[in-house]
Design an enzyme around this catalytic site. Structure first.
Site: not given
Length: 330
Positions: A19, A22, A51-52, A69, A92, A140, A142, A225
């Protein structure tokens, strides 16, 4: 269990780590200013408070909670990288008081540079965290990417009237932190030296599910978080959204073993320094610069910052009436 891909150090293929890579919060807010997405009355939590996760009300008294994320490698071991990134993405959802239901992998991989066996280990780590969280990992996307990246898009369910939000901090309540700080400086040391910090990996792969459930059971309404913007950055966002001041007792904040030594030896990420510079104008502090750097340390898969008290976690501050600064550190 770790993977057996030791010859490759994944952190050496990344310009940043976890992180800490970022985009700085101030730059993001400036860039998003003036952009207005379509919305409706069903949107419960959107961009306004930072917010998360996003929350949208659906039928039967439920809400969908959605987040994503992903990041560059924070550790060298591929399997652990997958576990950390997955736990971080799920965080999150837990930070909103929701139950994760399904996750989709997000992958960037330099397929001509790193073997696909390594990517398989990353995905195995993510799937094992999904199994632990009882979340469907169901596909997902890739791409071929110069840097290895991994994360998840996660969807959960919640009661829209029993959320944990970052704009619900109330004056007079204690501030609780559910994981120690320090993974940022330890990860930076790991990237530079190859030293492995098993206790930092354990902290980053520990799900925030129990903390979220404990917060809801205690009637907590506000939480977030602690990740890439550090404790100070996330506390500032909460104080600003809630119209209060959050006072941090620096001596009560827990740290992982070795964190102070890593700071002393100079293993501070650029992301951590940017965090501190972002919050400094909003900060009334009477502690040292080193202490502020630790409080601004860019965390990966950190704990929850809870407005209220939950069993087994230290109280590190309190919420007070809004003053000249949204953040006070003593």
């Amino acid at each position: 269990m770790t993977s057996t891909t030791a010859p490759y150090r994944l952190t050496q293929y990344a310009h940043g780590g976890g992180c800490a890579c970022k985009i700085p919060a101030g730059e993001l807010e400036q860039m998003l200013g003036g952009l207005t997405p379509w919305t409706s009355d069903d949107l419960v939590v959107g961009l306004a408070t930072g917010d998360d996760a996003a929350v949208v009300r659906i039928e039967n008294g439920q809400a969908i909670v959605s987040t994503t994320d992903f990041f560059t490698a924070v550790v060298d071991d591929a399997y652990d990288f997958g576990r950390i990134a997955a736990a971080n993405a799920l965080s999150d959802i837990y930070a909103m008081g929701a139950r994760p239901v399904v996750a989709l992998n997000i992958v960037g991989w330099p397929r001509d540079v790193l073997p696909m066996e390594l990517l398989r280990e990353v995905l195995r780590g993510g799937m094992d965290i999904g199994r632990q969280a009882e979340v469907h990992v169901a596909g997902g996307q890739s791409i071929d990417d110069p840097e290895p990246k991994y994360g998840m898009a996660v969807t959960g369910l919640a009661d829209p009237d029993r959320l944990l939000r970052n704009d619900r901090a109330r004056v007079g309540l204690p501030v609780t932190l559910t994981k120690p700080l320090g993974v940022g400086v330890l990860n930076n040391r790991h990237k530079a030296t190859g030293e492995v910090f098993a206790h930092a990996i354990e902290a980053m792969t520990r799900l925030n599910r129990a903390a979220s459930e404990a917060a809801l059971a205690a009637g907590v309404e506000a939480a977030t978080d602690v990740t890439g913007f550090g404790l100070l950055g996330h506390a500032y966002k909460m104080a600003r959204a809630s119209g209060v001041t959050i006072r941090i007792d620096a001596a009560s904040v827990p740290y992982l073993d070795g964190a102070r030594e890593a700071l002393r030896d100079g293993y501070v990420s650029g992301g951590t320094r940017r965090n501190l510079e972002w919050v400094r104008p909003q900060l009334d502090a009477s502690v040292s610069e080193d202490e502020l750097l630790l409080l601004a340390d860019a965390q990966t898969s950190g704990g929850l910052l809870v407005i209220g008290e939950i069993p087994g976690s230290p109280v590190v501050g309190e919420v007070v009436v809004a003053g000249d600064h949204p953040l006070v550190v003593r």
